[in-house]
Design an enzyme around this catalytic site. Structure first.
Site, PDB file in Angstrom:
ATOM      1  N   PRO A  42      25.164   9.844  20.249  1.00 20.65           N
ATOM      2  CA  PRO A  42      24.779   8.527  20.766  1.00 20.65           C
ATOM      3  C   PRO A  42      25.294   7.349  19.956  1.00 20.65           C
ATOM      4  CG  PRO A  42      22.883   9.697  19.857  1.00 20.65           C
ATOM      5  CD  PRO A  42      24.012  10.684  19.939  1.00 20.65           C
ATOM      6  N   ASN A  43      25.760   6.363  20.690  1.00 21.04           N
ATOM      7  CA  ASN A  43      26.215   5.061  20.184  1.00 21.04           C
ATOM      8  C   ASN A  43      27.591   5.116  19.526  1.00 21.04           C
ATOM      9  OD1 ASN A  43      23.858   3.522  20.934  1.00 21.04           O
ATOM     10  ND2 ASN A  43      22.789   4.650  19.334  1.00 21.04           N
TER      11      ASN A  43
ATOM     12  N   ARG B 278      31.166  -2.891  18.039  1.00 23.37           N
ATOM     13  CA  ARG B 278      29.937  -3.576  17.627  1.00 23.37           C
ATOM     14  C   ARG B 278      29.705  -3.291  16.140  1.00 23.37           C
ATOM     15  NH1 ARG B 278      30.377  -5.052  22.144  1.00 23.37           N
ATOM     16  NH2 ARG B 278      28.959  -4.994  23.912  1.00 23.37           N
TER      17      ARG B 278
ATOM     18  N   TYR C 103      30.088  -0.178  10.531  1.00 26.72           N
ATOM     19  CA  TYR C 103      30.827   1.035  10.889  1.00 26.72           C
ATOM     20  C   TYR C 103      32.346   0.843  10.950  1.00 26.72           C
ATOM     21  CZ  TYR C 103      26.331   3.202  11.826  1.00 26.72           C
ATOM     22  OH  TYR C 103      25.068   3.720  11.695  1.00 26.72           O
TER      23      TYR C 103
ATOM     24  N   ASN D 231      29.341  15.133  15.087  1.00 25.65           N
ATOM     25  CA  ASN D 231      28.650  13.953  14.567  1.00 25.65           C
ATOM     26  C   ASN D 231      27.588  13.631  15.611  1.00 25.65           C
ATOM     27  OD1 ASN D 231      27.646  11.564  13.710  1.00 25.65           O
ATOM     28  ND2 ASN D 231      29.628  10.572  13.363  1.00 25.65           N
TER      29      ASN D 231
ATOM     30  N   ALA E  39      22.267   9.656  15.523  1.00 27.58           N
ATOM     31  CA  ALA E  39      20.847   9.663  15.145  1.00 27.58           C
ATOM     32  C   ALA E  39      20.130  10.950  15.557  1.00 27.58           C
ATOM     33  CB  ALA E  39      20.149   8.447  15.749  1.00 27.58           C
TER      34      ALA E  39
ATOM     35  N   HIS F 213      18.928  13.532  12.928  1.00 26.32           N
ATOM     36  CA  HIS F 213      17.672  13.394  12.176  1.00 26.32           C
ATOM     37  C   HIS F 213      16.440  13.721  13.011  1.00 26.32           C
ATOM     38  CE1 HIS F 213      20.651  11.323   9.839  1.00 26.32           C
ATOM     39  NE2 HIS F 213      20.730  10.337  10.711  1.00 26.32           N
TER      40      HIS F 213
ATOM     41  N   ASP G 156      18.821  24.008  17.696  1.00 31.53           N
ATOM     42  CA  ASP G 156      18.637  25.316  18.351  1.00 31.53           C
ATOM     43  C   ASP G 156      19.876  25.695  19.155  1.00 31.53           C
ATOM     44  OD1 ASP G 156      16.120  25.698  17.298  1.00 31.53           O
ATOM     45  OD2 ASP G 156      15.041  25.134  19.126  1.00 31.53           O
TER      46      ASP G 156
ATOM     47  N   GLU H 243      28.845  19.803  10.322  1.00 31.74           N
ATOM     48  CA  GLU H 243      28.136  18.540  10.556  1.00 31.74           C
ATOM     49  C   GLU H 243      28.940  17.415   9.897  1.00 31.74           C
ATOM     50  OE1 GLU H 243      24.270  18.423   8.783  1.00 31.74           O
ATOM     51  OE2 GLU H 243      24.077  16.271   9.158  1.00 31.74           O
TER      52      GLU H 243
ATOM     53  N   HIS I 255      29.504  13.041   9.363  1.00 31.51           N
ATOM     54  CA  HIS I 255      29.038  11.655   9.484  1.00 31.51           C
ATOM     55  C   HIS I 255      30.059  10.722   8.864  1.00 31.51           C
ATOM     56  CE1 HIS I 255      25.177  13.058  10.792  1.00 31.51           C
ATOM     57  NE2 HIS I 255      25.231  13.939   9.820  1.00 31.51           N
ATOM     58  N   LEU I 256      30.199   9.564   9.468  1.00 33.32           N
ATOM     59  CA  LEU I 256      31.084   8.533   8.911  1.00 33.32           C
ATOM     60  C   LEU I 256      30.524   8.020   7.593  1.00 33.32           C
ATOM     61  CD1 LEU I 256      31.420   6.743  12.307  1.00 33.32           C
ATOM     62  CD2 LEU I 256      33.394   7.644  11.064  1.00 33.32           C
ATOM     63  N   SER I 257      29.231   7.741   7.591  1.00 35.24           N
ATOM     64  CA  SER I 257      28.587   7.158   6.415  1.00 35.24           C
ATOM     65  C   SER I 257      27.969   8.258   5.558  1.00 35.24           C
ATOM     66  CB  SER I 257      27.496   6.164   6.854  1.00 35.24           C
ATOM     67  OG  SER I 257      26.491   6.838   7.606  1.00 35.24           O
TER      68      SER I 257
ATOM     69  N   ARG J 129      21.621   6.247   2.388  1.00 33.61           N
ATOM     70  CA  ARG J 129      21.051   5.267   3.321  1.00 33.61           C
ATOM     71  C   ARG J 129      19.520   5.425   3.386  1.00 33.61           C
ATOM     72  NH1 ARG J 129      24.534   4.973   8.687  1.00 33.61           N
ATOM     73  NH2 ARG J 129      23.306   3.047   8.839  1.00 33.61           N
TER      74      ARG J 129
ATOM     75  N   ARG K  52      17.296   9.012   7.225  1.00 37.82           N
ATOM     76  CA  ARG K  52      18.615   9.628   7.479  1.00 37.82           C
ATOM     77  C   ARG K  52      18.901  10.777   6.509  1.00 37.82           C
ATOM     78  NH1 ARG K  52      20.989   5.828  11.094  1.00 37.82           N
ATOM     79  NH2 ARG K  52      20.283   3.731  10.587  1.00 37.82           N
TER      80      ARG K  52
HETATM   81  O1  CA2 Z   1      27.350   7.922   9.714  1.00 36.54           O
HETATM   82  C1  CA2 Z   1      27.332   8.469  10.823  1.00 36.54           C
HETATM   83  O2  CA2 Z   1      28.353   8.950  11.348  1.00 36.54           O
HETATM   84  C2  CA2 Z   1      26.042   8.511  11.630  1.00 36.54           C
HETATM   85  O3  CA2 Z   1      25.999   9.750  12.337  1.00 36.54           O
HETATM   86  C3  CA2 Z   1      26.092   7.333  12.567  1.00 36.54           C
HETATM   87  C4  CA2 Z   1      24.810   7.184  13.395  1.00 36.54           C
HETATM   88  C5  CA2 Z   1      23.600   7.165  12.480  1.00 36.54           C
HETATM   89  O4  CA2 Z   1      22.414   7.129  13.266  1.00 36.54           O
HETATM   90  C6  CA2 Z   1      23.548   8.364  11.569  1.00 36.54           C
HETATM   91  O5  CA2 Z   1      22.433   8.246  10.720  1.00 36.54           O
HETATM   92  C7  CA2 Z   1      24.809   8.450  10.732  1.00 36.54           C
HETATM   93  C8  CA2 Z   1      24.839   5.877  14.188  1.00 36.54           C
HETATM   94  C9  CA2 Z   1      26.021   5.712  15.068  1.00 36.54           C
HETATM   95  C10 CA2 Z   1      25.950   4.331  15.640  1.00 36.54           C
HETATM   96  O6  CA2 Z   1      27.250   3.880  15.849  1.00 36.54           O
HETATM   97  C11 CA2 Z   1      27.402   2.566  16.119  1.00 36.54           C
HETATM   98  C12 CA2 Z   1      28.687   2.096  16.145  1.00 36.54           C
HETATM   99  C13 CA2 Z   1      28.916   0.774  16.395  1.00 36.54           C
HETATM  100  C14 CA2 Z   1      27.868  -0.096  16.629  1.00 36.54           C
HETATM  101  C15 CA2 Z   1      26.578   0.380  16.596  1.00 36.54           C
HETATM  102  C16 CA2 Z   1      26.343   1.711  16.348  1.00 36.54           C
END
Ligand code: CA2
Length: 147
Positions: free
Chosen positions: A10-11, A18, A23, A75, A78, A81, A88, A99, A101-103, A108, A112
């Site tokens: 998601p997102n 955004r 990000y 990835n 959210a 978490h 499952d 697994e 993640h970008l960050s 954080r 998370r």
């Molecule tokens: O660091 C990551 O890759 C995350 O999976 C990114 C998720 C976050 O909930 C995880 O804790 C770590 C959030 C992705 C949201 O991506 C956006 C990108 C642009 C604008 C808003 C959100």
């Protein structure tokens, strides 16, 4: 040929569009192009899938069991978490899964730091931004082929 499925949750479709201060400016499409260029003329093939919906992600993980996928990079955003259901699904298909993640989720907010996926993944790559996708492809290819 090592067939890798890369799932983004998601997102992540908003990447680069955004909140670039959080990000970055790289879009998901840029990441896919970078990854496809990396594996061009190699023994790895990549399929990308993105969804904002938990059930669609689970259906795609189930389908991977039947369609010749050798391993999964996920990835889950959210859902990492929160989603016992995605955990499952990964456990049920018995495909090696990384697994991603970008960050650096451990640097954080506390919420998370918990990852359900970590319990069923071969390993976790986080904190390297878009380059983490390249690291994950190398790591999964090595895990699958042992070469
Ligand atoms: O660091 C990551 O890759 C995350 O999976 C990114 C998720 C976050 O909930 C995880 O804790 C770590 C959030 C992705 C949201 O991506 C956006 C990108 C642009 C604008 C808003 C959100």
């Amino acid at each position: 040929m090592t067939r890798i499925l890369i799932i983004n949750g998601p997102n992540l479709n908003l990447l680069g569009k955004r909140q670039p201060e959080v990000y970055g400016h790289t879009t998901l499409s840029d990441i896919e192009t970078m990854c496809q260029e990396k594996v061009a003329n190699s023994d790895v093939s990549l399929t990308f899938f993105q969804s904002n919906h938990e059930g669609a992600i689970i259906d795609t993980i189930h389908a991977a069991m039947e369609n010749g996928t050798d391993g999964i990079i996920i990835n889950a955003g959210a859902y990492t978490h929160t989603s016992v259901a995605i955990m499952d699904a990964v456990a049920s298909v018995s495909l090696p899964t990384i697994e991603l993640h970008l960050s650096n989720i451990h640097a954080r907010e506390e919420f998370r730091h918990t990852s359900y996926l970590a319990r069923v993944a071969v390993g976790q790559i986080c904190g390297f931004g878009a380059y983490g996708y390249i690291c994950a492809i190398d790591a999964l290819r090595h895990h699958v082929t042992k070469t």
